[in-house]
Motif scaffolding. Sequence first.
Motif, mmCIF file in Angstrom:
data_model
loop_
_atom_site.group_PDB
_atom_site.id
_atom_site.type_symbol
_atom_site.label_atom_id
_atom_site.label_comp_id
_atom_site.label_asym_id
_atom_site.label_seq_id
_atom_site.Cartn_x
_atom_site.Cartn_y
_atom_site.Cartn_z
ATOM 1 N N THR A 260 0.845 -1.185 0.000
ATOM 2 C CA THR A 260 0.000 0.000 0.000
ATOM 3 C C THR A 260 0.890 1.248 0.000
ATOM 4 O OG1 THR A 260 -1.664 -1.161 1.324
ATOM 5 C CG2 THR A 260 -1.843 1.241 1.190
ATOM 6 N N VAL A 261 0.550 2.197 -0.856
ATOM 7 C CA VAL A 261 1.243 3.480 -0.835
ATOM 8 C C VAL A 261 0.698 4.278 0.344
ATOM 9 C CG1 VAL A 261 1.672 5.643 -2.063
ATOM 10 C CG2 VAL A 261 1.633 3.483 -3.325
ATOM 11 N N THR A 262 1.552 4.534 1.340
ATOM 12 C CA THR A 262 1.112 5.226 2.556
ATOM 13 C C THR A 262 1.359 6.732 2.506
ATOM 14 O OG1 THR A 262 3.252 4.767 3.598
ATOM 15 C CG2 THR A 262 1.454 3.180 3.973
ATOM 16 N N TYR A 263 2.251 7.158 1.611
ATOM 17 C CA TYR A 263 2.531 8.602 1.515
ATOM 18 C C TYR A 263 3.007 8.914 0.100
ATOM 19 C CZ TYR A 263 4.432 13.244 2.515
ATOM 20 O OH TYR A 263 4.699 14.588 2.494
ATOM 21 N N GLU A 264 2.532 10.036 -0.438
ATOM 22 C CA GLU A 264 2.909 10.432 -1.796
ATOM 23 C C GLU A 264 3.154 11.936 -1.844
ATOM 24 O OE1 GLU A 264 1.339 9.812 -6.421
ATOM 25 O OE2 GLU A 264 0.141 9.087 -4.708
ATOM 26 N N ASP A 265 4.351 12.307 -2.323
ATOM 27 C CA ASP A 265 4.717 13.719 -2.443
ATOM 28 C C ASP A 265 5.561 13.879 -3.703
ATOM 29 O OD1 ASP A 265 5.521 16.308 -2.292
ATOM 30 O OD2 ASP A 265 6.515 16.143 -0.340
ATOM 31 N N LYS A 266 4.959 14.412 -4.747
ATOM 32 C CA LYS A 266 5.641 14.524 -6.026
ATOM 33 C C LYS A 266 6.848 15.455 -5.978
ATOM 34 C CE LYS A 266 1.517 13.523 -8.750
ATOM 35 N NZ LYS A 266 0.567 14.010 -9.809
ATOM 36 N N ASN A 267 6.910 16.331 -4.984
ATOM 37 C CA ASN A 267 8.021 17.279 -4.876
ATOM 38 C C ASN A 267 9.184 16.742 -4.042
ATOM 39 O OD1 ASN A 267 6.624 19.287 -6.381
ATOM 40 N ND2 ASN A 267 5.428 19.802 -4.539
ATOM 41 N N SER A 268 8.993 15.551 -3.469
ATOM 42 C CA SER A 268 10.035 14.967 -2.631
ATOM 43 C C SER A 268 11.037 14.190 -3.489
ATOM 44 C CB SER A 268 9.405 14.042 -1.590
ATOM 45 O OG SER A 268 10.404 13.342 -0.879
ATOM 46 N N GLU A 269 12.266 14.004 -2.955
ATOM 47 C CA GLU A 269 13.263 13.191 -3.673
ATOM 48 C C GLU A 269 12.745 11.784 -3.879
ATOM 49 O OE1 GLU A 269 17.871 11.533 -3.251
ATOM 50 O OE2 GLU A 269 16.968 12.700 -1.625
ATOM 51 N N TYR A 270 12.079 11.249 -2.863
ATOM 52 C CA TYR A 270 11.438 9.930 -2.950
ATOM 53 C C TYR A 270 9.929 10.152 -2.898
ATOM 54 C CZ TYR A 270 15.966 7.669 -2.100
ATOM 55 O OH TYR A 270 17.276 7.232 -2.208
ATOM 56 N N PRO A 271 9.278 10.233 -4.054
ATOM 57 C CA PRO A 271 7.847 10.602 -4.085
ATOM 58 C C PRO A 271 6.919 9.600 -3.414
ATOM 59 C CG PRO A 271 8.878 10.830 -6.248
ATOM 60 C CD PRO A 271 9.842 10.089 -5.386
ATOM 61 N N LEU A 272 7.319 8.305 -3.356
ATOM 62 C CA LEU A 272 6.416 7.285 -2.826
ATOM 63 C C LEU A 272 6.986 6.633 -1.574
ATOM 64 C CD1 LEU A 272 5.246 5.349 -6.037
ATOM 65 C CD2 LEU A 272 4.135 7.283 -4.894
ATOM 66 N N THR A 273 6.138 6.486 -0.558
ATOM 67 C CA THR A 273 6.457 5.666 0.610
ATOM 68 C C THR A 273 5.475 4.500 0.613
ATOM 69 O OG1 THR A 273 7.222 7.572 1.875
ATOM 70 C CG2 THR A 273 6.674 5.577 3.116
ATOM 71 N N ILE A 274 6.013 3.278 0.708
ATOM 72 C CA ILE A 274 5.203 2.068 0.516
ATOM 73 C C ILE A 274 5.354 1.150 1.715
ATOM 74 C CG2 ILE A 274 4.879 0.021 -0.940
ATOM 75 C CD1 ILE A 274 6.288 1.889 -3.155
ATOM 76 N N SER A 275 4.238 0.608 2.161
ATOM 77 C CA SER A 275 4.234 -0.385 3.235
ATOM 78 C C SER A 275 3.924 -1.752 2.618
ATOM 79 C CB SER A 275 3.183 -0.031 4.290
ATOM 80 O OG SER A 275 3.135 -1.031 5.290
ATOM 81 N N ALA A 276 4.839 -2.714 2.812
ATOM 82 C CA ALA A 276 4.693 -4.044 2.211
ATOM 83 C C ALA A 276 4.528 -5.107 3.292
ATOM 84 C CB ALA A 276 5.913 -4.365 1.350
#
Length: 323
Positions: A260-276
Amino acid sequence: MKPEKEKYLAPDSNISKTGYRALFVLFKLMELPRTRDEILELFSKDPILKHDISKDTVTITVNTLKKAGCIISRPSQRTSNKYVLKSHPFNLHFSMENIDALQALRESIITFQDLYLLIYLNNFYIKIAHLAPDEETKNILIYKHPLTEINYDILNELVIYARIKKPINICYDSPENKKENLDFIPEYLTFESEKLYVWGYCKKYDEFAYLRVDRIKRVNLITAYSVPEENIEFKKPVETVVYKLKGYSALMYGENKEETVTYEDKNSEYPLTISAEVSNRFNFFQRILSYGTDCLIISPESAKAELKEHLKNIKAGYENEKY
């Protein structure tokens, strides 16, 4: 009026009888050695050759095949007066490039986790192995696959019992404990590092485990299971791993039922934070490694340590490579 087929096969058709007769004799000798009389008998039953039967015709045809490169022994008492075809130049042979392509095809089947297709392909390779140019490549076709050391009767039982989730007792030859009897409830089978594993609940260690199928020496169905009924239906142990993605990997990422994508920020160096939710660590780290430098594991520390170990082993493999 003769049937149309008979007209087509009539002696006055456009078929070259000399060429047809040579192929006819070649195919019959490829089946088994034959005497001159046996060949003449076969001629008599063929619609094209039945009007042109003589012992000289057989001799001339055999000599024609010899001139074309066939090695045919003369009839003798040792061969029971039969012509014996020892070799012919019309065999199809595989080159090493062909063998490499066939192996690549088989390896692709492994990545698809299609067990039965792999078995069918292995059986096909056995049938065509005689076309290999030498014994080494012949053995590659027959033996170089992940099911080589597996007993197919045991494999079939595991597939059946995994489908119906039945408890079984297996004799497992482990590297650490040698042969031990384990009560086990199989759930599914997968290929990992080109080895076939069965996954399921192991009563002795009270955990969801995976066992190499080639190390299983016996399978018995358990009719009276001593584990309480409520424990037969079990859940796979799951570890939550959080990681981030950037670059092309983040752009092309697609969610699945374990993540599940838990955090998304297109302006961040890492746009996606994912919980597996990870139950198959091998498959998970294979995918994480495929992201390369686009991936950063956040937690837990054990997952970060394991990834570092994988990377260390990969680096060591290249450093030890001899060119």
